[in-house]
Design a protein around this motif. Sequence first.
Motif, short mmCIF file in Angstrom:
data_model
loop_
_atom_site.label_atom_id
_atom_site.label_comp_id
_atom_site.label_asym_id
_atom_site.label_seq_id
_atom_site.Cartn_x
_atom_site.Cartn_y
_atom_site.Cartn_z
N TYR A 76 -14.66 -7.16 9.54
CA TYR A 76 -14.58 -7.00 8.09
C TYR A 76 -13.81 -5.73 7.74
N LYS A 77 -14.17 -4.61 8.39
CA LYS A 77 -13.51 -3.34 8.09
C LYS A 77 -12.02 -3.38 8.43
N ILE A 78 -11.69 -4.00 9.56
CA ILE A 78 -10.27 -4.09 9.94
C ILE A 78 -9.51 -4.94 8.93
N ALA A 79 -10.05 -6.11 8.60
CA ALA A 79 -9.38 -7.00 7.63
C ALA A 79 -9.25 -6.32 6.27
N PHE A 80 -10.31 -5.64 5.82
CA PHE A 80 -10.29 -4.93 4.54
C PHE A 80 -9.21 -3.86 4.55
N SER A 81 -9.16 -3.07 5.62
CA SER A 81 -8.19 -1.98 5.73
C SER A 81 -6.76 -2.49 5.79
N VAL A 82 -6.52 -3.49 6.61
CA VAL A 82 -5.15 -4.03 6.76
C VAL A 82 -4.68 -4.65 5.44
N ALA A 83 -5.54 -5.47 4.83
CA ALA A 83 -5.16 -6.11 3.56
C ALA A 83 -4.92 -5.06 2.47
N SER A 84 -5.77 -4.04 2.43
CA SER A 84 -5.61 -2.96 1.44
C SER A 84 -4.31 -2.21 1.66
N LEU A 85 -3.99 -1.92 2.92
CA LEU A 85 -2.76 -1.19 3.23
C LEU A 85 -1.54 -2.01 2.84
N ILE A 86 -1.55 -3.29 3.18
CA ILE A 86 -0.42 -4.15 2.82
C ILE A 86 -0.25 -4.20 1.30
N ALA A 87 -1.34 -4.39 0.58
CA ALA A 87 -1.27 -4.43 -0.89
C ALA A 87 -0.78 -3.10 -1.44
N PHE A 88 -1.24 -2.00 -0.85
CA PHE A 88 -0.81 -0.67 -1.31
C PHE A 88 0.69 -0.48 -1.09
N VAL A 89 1.20 -0.92 0.06
CA VAL A 89 2.64 -0.83 0.34
C VAL A 89 3.42 -1.66 -0.69
N VAL A 90 2.92 -2.84 -1.02
CA VAL A 90 3.58 -3.68 -2.03
C VAL A 90 3.59 -2.96 -3.38
N ILE A 91 2.48 -2.30 -3.73
CA ILE A 91 2.41 -1.53 -4.98
C ILE A 91 3.47 -0.43 -4.98
N VAL A 92 3.53 0.34 -3.91
CA VAL A 92 4.48 1.46 -3.83
C VAL A 92 5.92 0.95 -3.91
N ILE A 93 6.24 -0.09 -3.17
CA ILE A 93 7.61 -0.64 -3.20
C ILE A 93 7.91 -1.20 -4.59
N GLY A 94 6.97 -1.93 -5.17
CA GLY A 94 7.18 -2.49 -6.51
C GLY A 94 7.37 -1.40 -7.55
N TYR A 95 6.57 -0.35 -7.47
CA TYR A 95 6.70 0.76 -8.42
C TYR A 95 8.03 1.48 -8.23
N HIS A 96 8.38 1.71 -6.97
CA HIS A 96 9.65 2.39 -6.68
C HIS A 96 10.83 1.59 -7.22
N LYS A 97 10.81 0.28 -7.03
CA LYS A 97 11.88 -0.58 -7.56
C LYS A 97 11.96 -0.48 -9.07
N MET A 98 10.80 -0.43 -9.72
CA MET A 98 10.79 -0.34 -11.18
C MET A 98 11.33 1.01 -11.65
N GLN A 99 11.07 2.06 -10.91
CA GLN A 99 11.59 3.38 -11.28
C GLN A 99 13.11 3.42 -11.19
N LEU A 100 13.67 2.61 -10.29
CA LEU A 100 15.13 2.56 -10.15
C LEU A 100 15.77 1.71 -11.23
#
Length: 193
Positions: free
Chosen positions: A36-60
């Motif tokens: 559970y902890k591994i799946a939670f952490s991996v899924a959270s990290l992937i979603a966080f990376v998508v947020i950062v990339i999406g936000y960065h693209k919007m800033q550009l």
Amino acid sequence: MMMLVVGLVVFFTIHLIPTTPALRSGLVERYGEGAYKIAFSVASLIAFVVIVIGYHKMQLTLGSKNPVLFEAPTWSRHLAMVLMIPAFIFLVAAYVPSRIKAALKHPMLVAVKIWALAHLLANGDAASLVLFSSFLAFAVYDRISLKKRGEAGGVAGDTPVMNDIIVVVAGLALYAAMVSFGHQYLIGVPIVG
């Protein structure tokens, strides 16, 4: 904007699991605590990376895809810089047993609320308003949820004063690193210079 919104929806959906004890318990029972902890952490990290990339693209792409809804006054940016100091200290306090952690009970949530508020003050574009208001709203919801579930947080017993010193020094070092180069490197937006 779509990538940012998808990342936020996935991230917060994942983070709703711990706020529903029956759901979390069922997943742990079925797959085990470690899985559970591994799946939670991996899924959270992937979603966080998508947020950062999406936000960065919007800033550009400031303009029609990311309109500026209001111009943040200069004073609000200075206030945001000041607010980020305790945010970084409280972020570190979430991981170090200390009197600061005991006093705040849930220092990570306090750090997220301050971080989100500071960034809402300093940014007037649509992507920033979506990103930071989402994190602020979820942190408020999560804190209320913790109270309802009776999860007091904090640290039982006394901790050495040295732990508080470590929290403050590490928080200030993290703040300095983010201001000098981290924000530019991670987010693509320079703070100084």
